[in-house]
Scaffold this motif. Sequence first.
Motif, PDB file in Angstrom:
ATOM      1  N   THR A 100      -6.639  11.763  -1.001  1.00  0.00           N
ATOM      2  CA  THR A 100      -7.383  10.380  -0.704  1.00  0.00           C
ATOM      3  C   THR A 100      -8.542  10.127  -0.298  1.00  0.00           C
ATOM      4  N   ILE A 101      -9.248   9.076  -0.499  1.00  0.00           N
ATOM      5  CA  ILE A 101     -10.392   8.536  -0.226  1.00  0.00           C
ATOM      6  C   ILE A 101     -10.288   7.208   0.226  1.00  0.00           C
TER       7      ILE A 101
ATOM      8  N   ASN B  34      -3.248   1.509   6.657  1.00  0.00           N
ATOM      9  CA  ASN B  34      -3.522   2.235   5.303  1.00  0.00           C
ATOM     10  C   ASN B  34      -4.338   3.694   5.550  1.00  0.00           C
ATOM     11  N   GLU B  35      -5.097   3.611   6.377  1.00  0.00           N
ATOM     12  CA  GLU B  35      -5.964   4.899   6.646  1.00  0.00           C
ATOM     13  C   GLU B  35      -5.167   5.991   7.248  1.00  0.00           C
ATOM     14  N   LEU B  36      -4.108   5.643   8.235  1.00  0.00           N
ATOM     15  CA  LEU B  36      -3.235   6.345   8.763  1.00  0.00           C
ATOM     16  C   LEU B  36      -2.353   7.127   7.816  1.00  0.00           C
TER      17      LEU B  36
ATOM     18  N   PHE C  36       0.927  -1.208   0.007  1.00  0.00           N
ATOM     19  CA  PHE C  36      -0.156   0.065  -0.034  1.00  0.00           C
ATOM     20  C   PHE C  36       0.899   1.369   0.029  1.00  0.00           C
ATOM     21  N   LEU C  37       1.895   1.201   0.829  1.00  0.00           N
ATOM     22  CA  LEU C  37       2.716   2.389   0.842  1.00  0.00           C
ATOM     23  C   LEU C  37       3.450   2.655  -0.495  1.00  0.00           C
TER      24      LEU C  37
ATOM     25  N   TYR D 145      -8.948   4.272  -2.241  1.00  0.00           N
ATOM     26  CA  TYR D 145      -8.511   2.969  -1.680  1.00  0.00           C
ATOM     27  C   TYR D 145      -9.530   1.938  -1.018  1.00  0.00           C
ATOM     28  N   ALA D 146      -9.502   0.770  -0.883  1.00  0.00           N
ATOM     29  CA  ALA D 146     -10.104  -0.221  -0.226  1.00  0.00           C
ATOM     30  C   ALA D 146      -9.956  -0.125   1.113  1.00  0.00           C
ATOM     31  N   ALA D 147     -10.508   0.346   1.868  1.00  0.00           N
ATOM     32  CA  ALA D 147     -10.547   0.081   3.447  1.00  0.00           C
ATOM     33  C   ALA D 147     -11.259  -1.073   3.916  1.00  0.00           C
ATOM     34  N   SER D 148     -11.489  -1.113   5.235  1.00  0.00           N
ATOM     35  CA  SER D 148     -12.157  -2.256   5.684  1.00  0.00           C
ATOM     36  C   SER D 148     -13.067  -1.827   6.851  1.00  0.00           C
ATOM     37  N   SER D 149     -14.234  -2.452   7.047  1.00  0.00           N
ATOM     38  CA  SER D 149     -14.993  -2.435   8.199  1.00  0.00           C
ATOM     39  C   SER D 149     -14.234  -3.286   9.574  1.00  0.00           C
TER      40      SER D 149
END
Length: 326
Positions: A171-172, A156-158, A105-106, A122-126
């Motif tokens: 970014t979203i 990833n979110e961070l 990801f980075l 990007y695909a984040a996650s619950s």
Amino acid sequence: MSQNKHTLLITGGAGFIGSNLCEYFISKGNRVICLDNFSTGFRHNIEHLIGNPNFQLIEGDIRDYTTCLKALDGVDYVMHQAALGSVPRSINDPITSNEVNISGFLNMLHASKEAGIKRFIYAASSSTYGDSESLPKIEDVIGKPLSPYAVTKYVNELYADVFSKTYSIETIGLRYFNVFGRKQNPNGAYAAVIPKFVMQLMNHESPIINGDGNYSRDFTYIDNVIHMNEMALTTQNSEAVNTVYNTAFGDRTTLNELVAYLKEYLSEFDSKIKEVPIIHGPNRQGDIPHSLASVEKAKKLLHYNPQYSISSGLKEAVKWYWENLK
């Protein structure tokens, strides 16, 4: 964003969600580059696109930074779907999950910054909600992660947040909730529950429900997810970027209710499926009991408007599985 002038890089584009995105955005007149190493994606998901002048396949790994840079040549927007999914997989092999989901990801994020990409979705996650018990899940209320997979997706979110603030790249993140639908792989140790149960029922085999079947999930049909990605890609609202969104329908279904739906819809093709018994096994390590998304933030800022409920999505999915895998 006008729909016929842009080039999109879709990482993990041969996977379940990625291949659906490739197909959709090509149908809208965009040029799509698919980057995939086929560790969990399949050529048959995209083979009908090969030969299309607006489609390019790059076989490569996001863990290789040079590959990431090469894939970004001429690209306007990135839709980063590449990851090693599955909580159990990450528990069995946290090191590989970390290498792909964090280092990969980075690599992709940094290469996008270097390439001057306009927006990185990007695909984040619950799974990021972890041990938080509050329902529905609201984006800014999270708990501690319950698995290595959840750790990777939170990191990833961070990173995305730091990059948007430090390097001014938009970014979203889209926190996917239990996505299902056409092209989702029913086979293998880490198959998602819906295609796995569908295949078992079609073969008159008993599905095994983890626990008593009262755990619930916000099952989300693939076309809602495509719609969400399009809204994230096209928004001109400056308040809508550099943040994360729940990507779901906003309703929850227990595993017992899910199996009842599947038996009902599949029995329209084969009446014997109604009689297949269900087996209950132990709860699965790392699983959260309940998951339900608030989609108010996405509705307000992105004009997200999901069209498929669990029942209408399952009808579509069951029909696809019956026609393609029976």
